[in-house]
Scaffold this motif. Structure first.
Motif, mmCIF file in Angstrom:
data_model
loop_
_atom_site.group_PDB
_atom_site.id
_atom_site.type_symbol
_atom_site.label_atom_id
_atom_site.label_comp_id
_atom_site.label_asym_id
_atom_site.label_seq_id
_atom_site.Cartn_x
_atom_site.Cartn_y
_atom_site.Cartn_z
ATOM 1 N N CYS A 199 0.811 -1.217 0.000
ATOM 2 C CA CYS A 199 0.000 0.000 0.000
ATOM 3 C C CYS A 199 0.844 1.266 0.000
ATOM 4 N N LEU A 200 1.968 1.241 0.705
ATOM 5 C CA LEU A 200 2.810 2.419 0.869
ATOM 6 C C LEU A 200 3.996 2.359 -0.087
ATOM 7 N N SER A 201 4.263 3.449 -0.770
ATOM 8 C CA SER A 201 5.448 3.527 -1.618
ATOM 9 C C SER A 201 6.084 4.902 -1.469
ATOM 10 N N ALA A 202 7.390 4.954 -1.720
ATOM 11 C CA ALA A 202 8.142 6.203 -1.603
ATOM 12 C C ALA A 202 9.029 6.372 -2.820
ATOM 13 N N ASP A 203 9.064 7.587 -3.337
ATOM 14 C CA ASP A 203 9.891 7.909 -4.501
ATOM 15 C C ASP A 203 10.555 9.265 -4.253
ATOM 16 N N LYS A 204 11.635 9.518 -4.975
ATOM 17 C CA LYS A 204 12.359 10.790 -4.904
ATOM 18 C C LYS A 204 12.772 11.120 -3.468
ATOM 19 N N SER A 205 13.170 10.088 -2.728
ATOM 20 C CA SER A 205 13.608 10.332 -1.348
ATOM 21 C C SER A 205 15.019 10.886 -1.347
ATOM 22 N N GLU A 206 15.265 11.805 -0.448
ATOM 23 C CA GLU A 206 16.552 12.474 -0.351
ATOM 24 C C GLU A 206 17.379 11.835 0.762
ATOM 25 N N GLY A 207 18.182 10.832 0.395
ATOM 26 C CA GLY A 207 19.054 10.199 1.361
ATOM 27 C C GLY A 207 18.319 9.291 2.332
ATOM 28 N N PHE A 208 18.978 9.036 3.472
ATOM 29 C CA PHE A 208 18.424 8.106 4.459
ATOM 30 C C PHE A 208 17.232 8.722 5.176
ATOM 31 N N GLN A 209 16.148 7.977 5.258
ATOM 32 C CA GLN A 209 14.970 8.351 6.031
ATOM 33 C C GLN A 209 14.076 7.125 6.183
ATOM 34 N N VAL A 210 13.119 7.220 7.071
ATOM 35 C CA VAL A 210 12.205 6.114 7.353
ATOM 36 C C VAL A 210 10.775 6.617 7.235
ATOM 37 N N VAL A 211 9.944 5.874 6.500
ATOM 38 C CA VAL A 211 8.517 6.189 6.425
ATOM 39 C C VAL A 211 7.734 4.930 6.773
ATOM 40 N N THR A 212 6.661 5.105 7.524
ATOM 41 C CA THR A 212 5.823 3.970 7.908
ATOM 42 C C THR A 212 4.356 4.391 7.859
ATOM 43 N N ALA A 213 3.477 3.411 7.740
ATOM 44 C CA ALA A 213 2.032 3.651 7.771
ATOM 45 C C ALA A 213 1.383 2.551 8.595
ATOM 46 N N HIS A 214 0.411 2.937 9.440
ATOM 47 C CA HIS A 214 -0.210 1.991 10.373
ATOM 48 C C HIS A 214 -1.715 2.242 10.425
ATOM 49 N N ALA A 215 -2.480 1.191 10.286
ATOM 50 C CA ALA A 215 -3.929 1.302 10.415
ATOM 51 C C ALA A 215 -4.294 1.459 11.887
ATOM 52 N N SER A 224 -8.386 0.633 5.538
ATOM 53 C CA SER A 224 -8.467 1.446 6.744
ATOM 54 C C SER A 224 -8.973 2.855 6.434
ATOM 55 N N THR A 225 -9.746 3.399 7.356
ATOM 56 C CA THR A 225 -10.203 4.789 7.224
ATOM 57 C C THR A 225 -9.473 5.713 8.196
ATOM 58 N N SER A 226 -8.476 5.177 8.932
ATOM 59 C CA SER A 226 -7.678 5.979 9.854
ATOM 60 C C SER A 226 -6.253 5.431 9.832
ATOM 61 N N ILE A 227 -5.355 6.156 9.193
ATOM 62 C CA ILE A 227 -3.981 5.696 8.972
ATOM 63 C C ILE A 227 -3.011 6.711 9.563
ATOM 64 N N LEU A 228 -2.092 6.232 10.388
ATOM 65 C CA LEU A 228 -1.046 7.075 10.964
ATOM 66 C C LEU A 228 0.232 6.889 10.151
ATOM 67 N N VAL A 229 0.802 7.992 9.673
ATOM 68 C CA VAL A 229 2.028 7.959 8.875
ATOM 69 C C VAL A 229 3.154 8.626 9.655
ATOM 70 N N PHE A 230 4.291 7.950 9.745
ATOM 71 C CA PHE A 230 5.501 8.521 10.336
ATOM 72 C C PHE A 230 6.516 8.799 9.234
ATOM 73 N N HIS A 231 7.208 9.930 9.338
ATOM 74 C CA HIS A 231 8.321 10.254 8.445
ATOM 75 C C HIS A 231 9.477 10.690 9.337
ATOM 76 N N LEU A 232 10.485 9.833 9.478
ATOM 77 C CA LEU A 232 11.587 10.085 10.399
ATOM 78 C C LEU A 232 12.854 10.452 9.640
ATOM 79 N N VAL A 233 13.464 11.551 10.085
ATOM 80 C CA VAL A 233 14.765 11.978 9.573
ATOM 81 C C VAL A 233 15.668 12.222 10.780
ATOM 82 N N ASN A 234 16.886 12.617 10.535
ATOM 83 C CA ASN A 234 17.824 12.858 11.632
ATOM 84 C C ASN A 234 17.494 14.180 12.343
ATOM 85 N N THR A 235 17.699 14.212 13.649
ATOM 86 C CA THR A 235 17.614 15.452 14.412
ATOM 87 C C THR A 235 18.892 15.595 15.245
#
Length: 283
Positions: A199-215, A224-235
Motif C-alpha cells: 500500500c505504501l510507496s516512496a519515490d524521490k527520497s533524499e538520502g536516508f529516512q524512514v517512512v511507515t504507515a499503520h492502520a 483502513s479509514t484511519s492511517i497514521l504515517v511517520f516520516h523520520l529523519v535525523n535530528t
C-alpha cells in the motif's frame, strides 16, 4: 532458547547515530519475527528538558517516534512470528573446547536470524514443539539446514536480498534498505532509491529516512479509514559538532533547540477510496 521466555533488557540505537531512525522497523520487525516476549529500551533519562545524550530518550524525538513504530510492529503484533525455529544444538565437549563461547555460533548462523527465528539448545534437550528444527553446531553445520534455510544462507553469502520465511520482511544488503509489509502496518527504510510495499510507496527520497504507515482501526491498511504515517529523519542539537562528515566522532553536544534534517520524499498510499482520505498534521 526455544520453549523459554525471551526478553532483551537493553536495546537502543544510540544518539547521535544518524541512522537511528531505522531502530523501530528493524528492532520491531525482528523481535516480532523471533517471537520475543519483551523488549526494554535503555533509557528514558532524567526527565528534564536538555540536549539528548547517548542513551536518554525522554527528549530525543527520533527515539520517541521509533518506539511508536516498534509498538505497532511488535507489541500490537502487526508482524507475524515465524512458524519454524532453527535451534543450534551444542554438546558439553563443544563448549569445553571453546576459548570464547561466542565462537560456537558462526557469523552466518547469526545472520540467518534475518530469515527466521533462531535459538540454541543442549544437544540432549527435547524439542519443545514440532516446529523446532535442530542443527548441530560444529564443522559442516550448514549441511543440517532445512532446504529453505540453505537457500537463505546462499543468498546471505552472495549479498542478495533476504526475504523472511513469513514473507513480511525484506532486507537488501547492497541497497541497505528494509521493507516491512504486513496487513496493518508497512515500513520502508529508504536510502534515496524508490521503494514500495503493498500500500505504501516512496519515490524521490533524499538520502536516508524512514517512512511507515499503520492502520489505527481494525481494518487492513488497504481498507483502513484511519492511517497514521511517520516520516523520520535525523535530528541534532544546534551547534552540535563532529570531527568530519562521517559524523562518527563527536566533539560538542551543542545546545537547544533541536534541529530536524530537511529531507523530502514523495509518498503514495494505494487505497480503493483515496478520494475520501484527508491528510492532517499531528504534534
Amino acid at each position: 532458547m526455544p520453549g523459554k521466555p525471551c526478553t532483551s533488557s537493553e536495546q537502543s540505537y544510540c544518539h547521535p547515530n544518524r541512522y537511528r531512525a531505522e531502530c523501530g522497523p528493524v528492532l520491531g520487525a525482528l523481535a516480532a519475527l523471533h517471537d520475543y516476549d519483551g523488549i526494554y529500551r535503555f533509557s528514558h533519562g532524567p526527565g528534564e528538558l536538555q540536549v539528548p545524550t547517548y542513551f536518554n530518550l525522554d527528549h530525543e524525538p527520533v527515539g520517541q517516534l521509533s518506539d511508536r513504530i516498534l509498538h505497532f510492529l511488535f507489541v500490537r503484533g502487526d508482524v507475524a512470528p515465524a512458524r519454524e525455529t532453527l535451534a543450534y544444538t551444542w554438546t558439553p565437549e563443544l563448549v569445553r573446547e571453546l576459548s570464547n563461547r561466542n565462537d560456537a555460533f558462526p557469523e552466518d548462523a547469526f545472520r540467518l536470524g534475518l530469515y527466521g527465528a533462531t535459538g540454541g539448545l543442549p544437544a540432549t534437550a527435547p524439542l519443545p514443539w514440532d516446529g523446532v528444527r535442530p542443527v548441530p553446531l560444529g564443522p559442516g553445520w550448514e549441511a543440517s539446514l532445512p532446504a529453505p534455510w540453505t537457500r537463505a544462507l546462499e543468498a546471505i553469502r552472495k549479498r542478495e536480498k533476504i526475504r523472511s520465511a513469513t514473507g513480511e520482511l525484506e532486507f537488501d544488503p547492497v541497497g541497505r534498505t528494509l521493507r516491512v509489509v504486513s496487513p496493518r502496518s508497512e515500513a520502508l527504510v529508504l536510502r534515496g532509491a524508490p521503494l514500495s510495499g503493498n500500500c505504501l510507496s516512496a519515490d524521490k527520497s533524499e538520502g536516508f529516512q524512514v517512512v511507515t504507515a499503520h492502520a489505527l482501526d481494525r481494518e487492513p491498511l488497504e481498507r483502513s479509514t484511519s492511517i497514521l504515517v511517520f516520516h523520520l529523519v535525523n535530528t541534532l542539537a544546534s551547534g552540535m559538532r563532529f570531527y568530519d562528515a562521517s559524523m562518527t566522532l563527536l566533539e560538542d553536544w551543542g545546545k537547544l533547540p533541536l534541529l530536524a534534517q530537511a529531507a523530502r520524499a514523495d509518498l503514495t498510499i494505494r487505497h480503493p477510496r483515496a478520494e475520501r482520505l484527508r491528510v492532517f498534521r499531528i504534534n
